[in-house]
Each structure stands twice: as structure tokens, then as C-alpha cells.
Write an enzyme that holds these catalytic residues in place. Sequence first.
Site, mmCIF file in Angstrom:
data_model
loop_
_atom_site.group_PDB
_atom_site.id
_atom_site.type_symbol
_atom_site.label_atom_id
_atom_site.label_comp_id
_atom_site.label_asym_id
_atom_site.label_seq_id
_atom_site.Cartn_x
_atom_site.Cartn_y
_atom_site.Cartn_z
ATOM 1 N N ASN A 192 33.800 43.755 49.299
ATOM 2 C CA ASN A 192 34.701 44.711 49.951
ATOM 3 C C ASN A 192 34.115 45.410 51.175
ATOM 4 O OD1 ASN A 192 36.780 44.320 48.010
ATOM 5 N ND2 ASN A 192 35.747 45.717 46.599
ATOM 6 N N HIS B 164 41.476 41.888 44.571
ATOM 7 C CA HIS B 164 40.151 42.446 44.292
ATOM 8 C C HIS B 164 40.209 43.588 43.273
ATOM 9 C CE1 HIS B 164 37.648 40.811 47.893
ATOM 10 N NE2 HIS B 164 38.482 39.911 47.406
ATOM 11 N N ARG C 88 44.988 41.074 49.463
ATOM 12 C CA ARG C 88 43.581 40.953 49.074
ATOM 13 C C ARG C 88 43.136 42.163 48.245
ATOM 14 N NH1 ARG C 88 38.384 42.010 51.692
ATOM 15 N NH2 ARG C 88 36.871 40.372 51.147
ATOM 16 N N HIS D 73 45.674 32.431 50.952
ATOM 17 C CA HIS D 73 44.916 32.294 52.197
ATOM 18 C C HIS D 73 45.731 31.640 53.309
ATOM 19 C CE1 HIS D 73 40.593 32.691 50.356
ATOM 20 N NE2 HIS D 73 41.282 33.826 50.346
#
Length: 331
Positions: A98, A70, A66, A197
Site C-alpha cells: 500500500n 486490499h 484496489r 487489472h
Amino acid sequence: MATSMSFFLLLSLLAFAPLCFCNYYQEGKLYPQFYDYSCPQAQNIVKSILAKYVQQQPRLPASILRLHFHDCFVKGCDASLLLDSSESIISEKGSNPNRNSARGFEVIDAIKAALERECPSTVSCADILTLAARDSVVLSGGPSWEVPLGRRDSRDASISGSNNNIPAPNNTFQTILTKFRLHGLDLVDLVALSGGHTIGNARCTTFRQRLYSQISGNGKPDSTLDQYYAAALRNRCPRSGGDQNLFFLDYATPYKFDNTYFKNLLAYKGLLSSDQILLTDQESAELVKSYAESNDIFFEQFAKSMIKMGNISPLTNSRGEIRENCRKINA
């Protein structure tokens, strides 16, 4: 005799010629062999330290994956997310996507410290994060791929970019697709990368609206959510409170990187709205079905899309720097 002497002379010259990366090096481009001579143990160090942390923290692979996602969606894959706030920098760690959820920074710190001991000022934080993301997938049972390397680190961050460019759990399908396309990623990349995911967690606050239809106001679960699954989720995600309660994104095999995520979507058991809406577009839905039917097809495309994402606007050559500490720019 003259021909023989010319041959030996050529061999002698080659023996002292500088090593050439001609087969794969292009100016300003990333390539897997970037550290083969400057820091040959780099990839082994990243994986070995990451593996030790993963043994203690099963959630870590999803967190590192992740972080990479990001980071790349804000200014490119330049490790801007790793910067702490300072007099000149407002950290992306405090952005809406975040804050209270981005984690794993201490692992990147440990890897960086080890690499600085092995080969100082050589391996960028951006490359460390990209390698750690690949290794996180592998350690979870997912596919491996050659990571193109040679990124350099940003000297600034963008909290506005972090707030606006990262796909959100409640974004519409078209909004998410637009955010992907702005970075050169297409629909296939969107569906494949959503498969990340298959590991990880989400907080109650990110999907509560699906349980109580807060938009329509009727108090009933989203019609695209399996009723029994919704009832189970409601037990720990109440109408108010419990915002930080964690739930598996893939309730069936939460720590295993596989294609179960896509099978869950077909059973209307996608946790986030941004997951389940992959079935609202015909082309996207066909990809979901394809990946649900074949783990191999999913793995192959996921690896391709990760390489493509990792190539978003990298800093190369003299742009940026090689940070000595991933949390702050060099003095």
C-alpha cells in the site's frame, strides 16, 4: 359474517405488524436491503459523490477497486485499511503493498461525511468501500451487481497481514492461488478478479524484473513478454531509477472495464508477472481464453467473484462498530 370479520381483523393486525425481512434476512448475514429503512438514500449518495470525483480523476475507479481488494484480504472486509496510525494502531497504509500506491481515501471520507449528515452512525465504512468498488466498475463500463450489506467496521488494523496476505506482483502462481484459497476463493475467482487489472496503473518497480531478467541476470526481457512491448516499457522503466513511473495495466483500453486484459495476456502483453503467469496453469489458461472470447462471460463471473470476495469475514451484529470517521475508531 364471522369469516368476514376474521379476515378484516387479520388485515388490521398485519397493518400494525413490524416490517419483516423474512424473505432475505438471516442473523449475522449480509443482504442488499440492509439500509432500505435506516438510510434509503445510502447507495445513491455513494454513487453520486463517487461519480463527481471520477470526472476529475479518471484513475480513481481502479484505485477504489484496489482499496476494496486490499482491505478484504487482510482480516476480511472490515475497512481496517482506512484507519490511520494512532497510539494503538499501526496503519495498513504503510505496508509494502500500500505504501506510495494506495489512494482514494479522500473520496471515501467525502462519502462518509455526506452519509453522516443524512443518517448519522448508520452506514459503515466497510459497506461504503464495498459499494464504491461496485460503482467504480459500473462507472468504467463494467457489470453491476447487488451488493450484500450490513458490514461493521474493525477497531484495529494488521500491517503484518497486509504485508503477507495480499498477492504480490512477483508471487508464483501457486502462492497467489494459496492466498486466495485461504479466504475461501478458488481458481475461478482468482482469474476473474485478476481481470480487475483491465483498469488502473502499476509502478515501474513492480515489474522491472520482467524487463531485465534480474533473477537470471542475463539482462534480457522475460521470455513470456512480447519483445516489442518490452522495448516500449524499457523507455520509461530503466534498469535503475524511475521507480514511481506509472504504466497502464491494460495499455489498449486503460480506462474501460472490459475483457481486453485477457486478450493482452494471450498476446504476451501482461504487464505484471502475476498477470502473465495465469497462462502457466492449464485450467487457469482455459479461463483466460474463455474470458478473452466473451466479455459477457467475464462480466458475469467477475460480478459473482466480487460478491464472494466482499463476503470475506465481515463483522456483523455487535462485532466492530460503525465509525463516525473512517480514519479512526470511535472515542
